[in-house]
Design an enzyme around this catalytic site. Structure first.
Site, PDB file in Angstrom:
ATOM      1  N   ARG A  59       0.869  -1.174   0.000  1.00 18.91           N
ATOM      2  CA  ARG A  59       0.000   0.000   0.000  1.00 18.91           C
ATOM      3  C   ARG A  59       0.911   1.230   0.000  1.00 18.91           C
ATOM      4  O   ARG A  59       2.127   1.114   0.106  1.00 18.91           O
ATOM      5  CB  ARG A  59      -1.003  -0.015   1.164  1.00 18.91           C
ATOM      6  CG  ARG A  59      -0.583  -0.562   2.486  1.00 18.91           C
ATOM      7  CD  ARG A  59       0.561   0.133   3.158  1.00 18.91           C
ATOM      8  NE  ARG A  59       0.315   1.556   3.316  1.00 18.91           N
ATOM      9  CZ  ARG A  59       1.241   2.455   3.537  1.00 18.91           C
ATOM     10  NH1 ARG A  59       2.525   2.102   3.633  1.00 18.91           N
ATOM     11  NH2 ARG A  59       0.961   3.732   3.670  1.00 18.91           N
ATOM     12  N   ASP A 244      -1.921  10.903  -2.329  1.00 18.08           N
ATOM     13  CA  ASP A 244      -2.364   9.813  -3.205  1.00 18.08           C
ATOM     14  C   ASP A 244      -2.737  10.311  -4.590  1.00 18.08           C
ATOM     15  O   ASP A 244      -2.684   9.565  -5.560  1.00 18.08           O
ATOM     16  CB  ASP A 244      -3.543   9.074  -2.563  1.00 18.08           C
ATOM     17  CG  ASP A 244      -3.037   8.326  -1.347  1.00 18.08           C
ATOM     18  OD1 ASP A 244      -2.954   8.946  -0.266  1.00 18.08           O
ATOM     19  OD2 ASP A 244      -2.667   7.159  -1.485  1.00 18.08           O
ATOM     20  N   ASN A 254      -5.214  12.605   0.374  1.00 17.71           N
ATOM     21  CA  ASN A 254      -4.303  11.776   1.186  1.00 17.71           C
ATOM     22  C   ASN A 254      -5.153  11.007   2.193  1.00 17.71           C
ATOM     23  O   ASN A 254      -6.383  11.175   2.262  1.00 17.71           O
ATOM     24  CB  ASN A 254      -3.236  12.644   1.863  1.00 17.71           C
ATOM     25  CG  ASN A 254      -2.114  11.807   2.461  1.00 17.71           C
ATOM     26  OD1 ASN A 254      -1.574  10.917   1.800  1.00 17.71           O
ATOM     27  ND2 ASN A 254      -1.772  12.037   3.708  1.00 17.71           N
ATOM     28  N   LYS A 255      -4.511  10.187   2.979  1.00 16.91           N
ATOM     29  CA  LYS A 255      -5.202   9.315   3.929  1.00 16.91           C
ATOM     30  C   LYS A 255      -6.237  10.068   4.757  1.00 16.91           C
ATOM     31  O   LYS A 255      -5.996  11.187   5.205  1.00 16.91           O
ATOM     32  CB  LYS A 255      -4.137   8.675   4.837  1.00 16.91           C
ATOM     33  CG  LYS A 255      -4.635   7.766   5.930  1.00 16.91           C
ATOM     34  CD  LYS A 255      -5.564   6.676   5.446  1.00 16.91           C
ATOM     35  CE  LYS A 255      -4.972   5.816   4.341  1.00 16.91           C
ATOM     36  NZ  LYS A 255      -5.992   4.931   3.703  1.00 16.91           N
TER      37      LYS A 255
HETATM   38  O1  MRU Z   1      -4.390   3.271   2.183  1.00 21.39           O
HETATM   39  P1  MRU Z   1      -2.925   3.485   2.035  1.00 21.39           P
HETATM   40  O2  MRU Z   1      -2.121   2.940   3.170  1.00 21.39           O
HETATM   41  O3  MRU Z   1      -2.426   3.004   0.690  1.00 21.39           O
HETATM   42  O4  MRU Z   1      -2.780   5.053   2.061  1.00 21.39           O
HETATM   43  C1  MRU Z   1      -1.506   5.614   1.943  1.00 21.39           C
HETATM   44  C2  MRU Z   1      -1.487   7.080   2.090  1.00 21.39           C
HETATM   45  O5  MRU Z   1      -2.507   7.741   2.178  1.00 21.39           O
HETATM   46  C3  MRU Z   1      -0.159   7.739   2.026  1.00 21.39           C
HETATM   47  O6  MRU Z   1      -0.122   8.863   2.840  1.00 21.39           O
HETATM   48  C4  MRU Z   1       0.100   8.175   0.585  1.00 21.39           C
HETATM   49  O7  MRU Z   1      -0.062   7.080  -0.276  1.00 21.39           O
HETATM   50  C5  MRU Z   1       1.412   8.744   0.397  1.00 21.39           C
HETATM   51  S1  MRU Z   1       2.595   7.471   0.367  1.00 21.39           S
HETATM   52  C6  MRU Z   1       4.119   8.032  -0.038  1.00 21.39           C
END
Ligand code: MRU
Length: 358
Positions: A59, A244, A254-255
């Site tokens: 991920r 993202d 982002n998350k």
């Molecule tokens: O759901 P995930 O764990 O894939 O989400 C990841 C994130 O939101 C990260 O902050 C984002 O991908 C940046 S990673 C360099």
């Protein structure tokens, strides 16, 4: 267990995803099992890579871009026809909708695949493996470059808040937000991190804390709801997060939870920085409103470690990402330079600047 690969491109003794030298098997670190177990899973087909991405073994947007590229290599290696490769590639690109690097990487790989349509199968596979490894190397180089640029904005003695995991585990290696932290720490040995645990997947607690502790960088965990308290006490000097997808107007997905930190940072006059490779900038997407937000399963929220923590039958909402408006972002660090602030003009300027060589 350390990574069972003779020369991982991540530049560390662990890696989110690698392709074995023969080019027919990818290794994926099963991040769901960290920090208690470091287990690498052998991925042998493109569809197995779809599952690994959807089920969160791998991920983090740039890391799933790398994994997607390796998935296309595996698909081409085993497919009986070109159409089969295209179909598997489409499934890989759709495995997680918000992370734009997934579709970007698949698109780049398919361009190589189509360009060498007449080539013998073995030669075409080797060319695809070369392309995927180049993409991986470029991602690590991009992280190192944006890390250096970003670190120059972090004063010595800073406490940096980060959310989710935007580290080596979320990229080809080194990390975006954690790349900035690593570069700042390498300079002065005088920064520390507050890592948000990041419900419900606990990427902050399980992954960010694991990476930073491994490197000896001071890190403390906070639950997502504690950050207002720390902002109000002046205990946070900067926020650095990954992304993202970044829209043409500078809005950042982002998350889930990131937007709240951005609002608090604005309220308390704390700089809010985003670090991301140029491959995460989606100039075809006009604004954050057009970014598709992945909705994940309700039971990822209602269950904790497999155990139900809500009343039976109650459903949970689970948008996996939120959007922070460009106006809340102090600056965006990329390998092409800094967008300060990341509005359309600055992104246009960076789009025209040459991509640095890996
Ligand atoms: O759901 P995930 O764990 O894939 O989400 C990841 C994130 O939101 C990260 O902050 C984002 O991908 C940046 S990673 C360099």
């Amino acid at each position: 267990m350390s990574i069972p690969h003779p020369a991982p491109l991540s530049g560390a003794d662990y890696s989110a995803a690698e392709l074995l030298p023969e080019g027919d098997v990818a290794l994926v670190l099963d991040q769901r099992r960290l920090p208690s177990e470091e287990v690498y899973v052998e991925v042998r087909t493109g569809d197995a890579m779809v599952d690994a991405i959807r089920d969160m073994l791998v991920r983090g947007t740039p890391a799933i871009g790398v994994a997607a590229a390796y998935g296309v290599v595996l698909a081409a290696h085993r497919a009986r026809s070109d159409d089969e490769v295209r179909a598997v590639a489409a499934r890989i690109a759709a495995a997680r909708p918000t992370a734009v690097n997934l579709a970007w990487a698949v698109h780049r790989m398919l361009a190589v695949f189509e360009r060498h349509a007449g080539a013998p199968r073995a030669e075409r596979s080797a060319l695809l493996a070369d392309e995927a490894r180049a993409l991986h190397r470029e991602d690590v180089a991009a992280c190192r470059r944006m890390g250096e640029l970003g670190a120059a904005r972090i004063p010595d003695g800073s406490t940096i808040l980060t959310h989710c995991n935007a580290g080596a585990l979320a990229t080809g290696g080194y990390g975006t937000a954690l790349g900035v932290v690593r570069a700042a720490y390498a300079r002065s040995r005088d920064v520390r991190v507050l890592a948000c645990e990041t419900r419900p997947y606990l990427q902050g607690a399980r992954l960010t804390a694991w990476e930073l502790a491994k490197d000896g960088i001071p890190v403390e965990l906070v639950t997502d709801g504690m950050t207002g308290h720390f902002f109000s006490r002046g205990a946070i000097d900067a926020v650095v997060v990954g992304a993202d997808r970044i829209a043409r107007n500078g809005d950042v997905a982002n998350k889930i939870g990131t937007y709240g930190h951005a609002c608090l940072a604005r309220l308390h006059g704390v700089p809010f920085y985003v670090a991301a490779p140029w491959s995460t900038v989606d100039l075809g997407c006009p604004s954050g409103l057009a970014i598709p937000i992945e909705e994940r399963a309700s039971d990822e929220v209602t269950r904790f470690g497999g155990k139900l923590v809500a009343p039976e039958g109650v459903r949970a909402r689970h948008p996996a990402f939120d959007v922070t408006r460009a106006g809340y972002v102090t600056a965006l660090f990329t390998e092409r330079g800094i967008a300060d602030p990341p509005g359309p003009d600055e992104l246009e300027r960076l789009a025209r600047s040459p991509a640095p060589q890996a």
